[in-house]
Design a protein around this motif. Structure first.
Motif, PDB file in Angstrom:
ATOM      1  N   ASP A  20      20.710 -54.546  21.650  1.00 13.41           N
ATOM      2  CA  ASP A  20      21.478 -54.862  22.861  1.00 13.41           C
ATOM      3  C   ASP A  20      22.182 -56.182  22.574  1.00 13.41           C
ATOM      4  O   ASP A  20      21.584 -57.254  22.697  1.00 13.41           O
ATOM      5  CB  ASP A  20      20.521 -54.981  24.059  1.00 13.41           C
ATOM      6  CG  ASP A  20      21.236 -55.370  25.350  1.00 13.41           C
ATOM      7  OD1 ASP A  20      22.444 -55.676  25.302  1.00 13.41           O
ATOM      8  OD2 ASP A  20      20.588 -55.389  26.410  1.00 13.41           O
TER       9      ASP A  20
ATOM     10  N   LEU B   1      27.796 -47.929  24.615  1.00  7.21           N
ATOM     11  CA  LEU B   1      26.690 -47.474  23.771  1.00  7.21           C
ATOM     12  C   LEU B   1      27.212 -46.535  22.689  1.00  7.21           C
ATOM     13  O   LEU B   1      27.961 -45.605  22.964  1.00  7.21           O
ATOM     14  CB  LEU B   1      25.633 -46.765  24.620  1.00  7.21           C
ATOM     15  CG  LEU B   1      24.357 -46.272  23.915  1.00  7.21           C
ATOM     16  CD1 LEU B   1      23.193 -46.246  24.894  1.00  7.21           C
ATOM     17  CD2 LEU B   1      24.526 -44.868  23.305  1.00  7.21           C
TER      18      LEU B   1
ATOM     19  N   VAL C 208      19.904 -45.083  26.672  1.00  5.88           N
ATOM     20  CA  VAL C 208      19.292 -45.632  25.464  1.00  5.88           C
ATOM     21  C   VAL C 208      18.081 -44.796  25.055  1.00  5.88           C
ATOM     22  O   VAL C 208      17.909 -44.451  23.878  1.00  5.88           O
ATOM     23  CB  VAL C 208      18.889 -47.110  25.680  1.00  5.88           C
ATOM     24  CG1 VAL C 208      17.950 -47.596  24.570  1.00  5.88           C
ATOM     25  CG2 VAL C 208      20.129 -47.989  25.744  1.00  5.88           C
TER      26      VAL C 208
ATOM     27  N   VAL D 188      24.109 -51.224  21.858  1.00  8.90           N
ATOM     28  CA  VAL D 188      24.813 -51.470  23.112  1.00  8.90           C
ATOM     29  C   VAL D 188      25.562 -52.787  22.978  1.00  8.90           C
ATOM     30  O   VAL D 188      24.961 -53.820  22.658  1.00  8.90           O
ATOM     31  CB  VAL D 188      23.850 -51.545  24.304  1.00  8.90           C
ATOM     32  CG1 VAL D 188      24.617 -51.848  25.591  1.00  8.90           C
ATOM     33  CG2 VAL D 188      23.078 -50.235  24.446  1.00  8.90           C
TER      34      VAL D 188
ATOM     35  N   ALA E 289      29.533 -52.635  29.288  1.00  9.82           N
ATOM     36  CA  ALA E 289      28.629 -52.128  28.256  1.00  9.82           C
ATOM     37  C   ALA E 289      29.143 -50.840  27.619  1.00  9.82           C
ATOM     38  O   ALA E 289      29.692 -49.970  28.295  1.00  9.82           O
ATOM     39  CB  ALA E 289      27.245 -51.889  28.849  1.00  9.82           C
TER      40      ALA E 289
END
Length: 325
Positions: free
Chosen positions: A93, A294, A12, A231, A292
């Motif tokens: 997020d 991204l 991130v 995310v 997750a």
């Protein structure tokens, strides 16, 4: 920050690339994990957003400690455009935080008994309201589209039958009926109630709609060179982000058989050509990071933009399922 471990922290930060003097929006403040890392990475400012009262309280405490560098705002991340001040980057997020899951009284988890609530804020219908008011067919569609649950019809039928006698008010009651219908072992080796709880949470908090509005607001307000990092933890949410970035980053061209088509220039340039996932090492340390994904992009010169974007997930909007009052 105890109680919640942010995923892909270094990835991130690499995507955000915070610099001195910048203003960065942490659109899902939660436990403040990303915010603390951003503030430590560069002498910049961070604006934290959250609609969860507990998260706002944590943010206010940090703002009292660092008044010149951090500001906490109680709002939904879809309201980026209403901040009233410019910013250089946004990180989101998407999903429920460990703080929310660990509090039985919030009703997010099927692992412990609590009121069937699931609201990230304090307004709107609770999950118990949804279970009580939607028809069997609407519940089936909800579990199918937002939970991708294969047994949606059977579960909805059982709920509609049982609630005639006893209303569903507790998380244990809902988890119990789902387990009874499809057995204690789900085909995907997860708790049988996982997808049903996921669908209800997405519906109660309008998470797909919120994400679509946030992406559009970021596109509208980010300056040239501004960064948007998202995310996600669910396939529907990732689909929204993937389609949005793909559509906004592609050139409008013709082919060797047709002339070049006229259209707006790309509004984003992708930082990564493919989705970024957590490393094996992180997954071993934090199992939550397994799902997750991204995606990140940089704002290019501003083209003409549509006023709003909807339907990116490919599933019916909540208005077609029926919104509980």
């Amino acid at each position: 920050m105890s109680g919640h471990q942010p995923v892909m922290m270094q990835e991130v930060l690499d995507a955000l690339s915070p610099r001195a003097g910048q203003v960065i929006v942490d659109g899902t403040f939660g436990g403040g994990g990303y915010t603390h890392a951003i503030l430590a990475a560069a002498p910049c400012q961070v604006i934290g957003l959250d609609r969860d009262k507990d998260a706002v309280a944590r943010g206010m405490a940090l703002a009292a400690q660092m008044p010149d560098r951090f500001t906490m705002v109680e709002t939904k991340f879809s309201q980026l455009a209403a901040l009233g001040r410019p910013f250089d980057a946004v990180v989101l997020d998407i999903g429920v935080s460990s703080f929310q899951i660990d509090q039985a009284e919030r009703g997010f988890s099927f692992m412990q008994d609590g009121p069937l609530d699931m609201r990230m804020g304090t307004d709107g219908p609770s999950a118990a309201d949804v279970i009580a008011q939607l028809s069997e067919a609407e519940l089936s569609r909800l579990f199918h589209f937002y939970g991708e649950e294969r047994e949606a019809r059977r579960i909805a039928r059982a709920i509609a039958t049982d609630r005639l006698i006893t209303p569903y008010l507790r998380t244990s009651e809902l988890a119990g009926v789902v387990s009874r219908v499809i057995g204690h072992k789900h085909k995907d080796h997860i708790h049988p109630a996982t997808r049903v709880f996921q669908a209800l949470r997405i519906y109660v908090n309008d998470e797909i709609g919120e994400l679509e509005m946030a992406l559009t607001a970021a596109e509208e307000k980010l300056p040239e060179g501004g960064r948007l990092v998202v995310v996600t933890f669910h396939s529907l949410e990732d689909r929204v982000v993937k389609i949005f970035f793909n559509e906004r980053s592609k050139e409008v061209t013709g082919s060797r058989h047709t002339p070049r088509k006229n259209g707006p220039a790309p509004s984003f340039s992708l930082i990564h050509k493919k989705v970024v996932r957590a490393s094996d090492r992180e997954i071993a340390q934090n199992p939550r990071s397994r799902s997750a994904k991204l995606r990140a992009a940089i704002r290019t010169s501003a083209p003409a933009l549509p006023s709003h974007v909807t339907g990116l997930s490919g599933v019916p909007p909540l208005t077609q399922i029926k919104r509980v009052a």
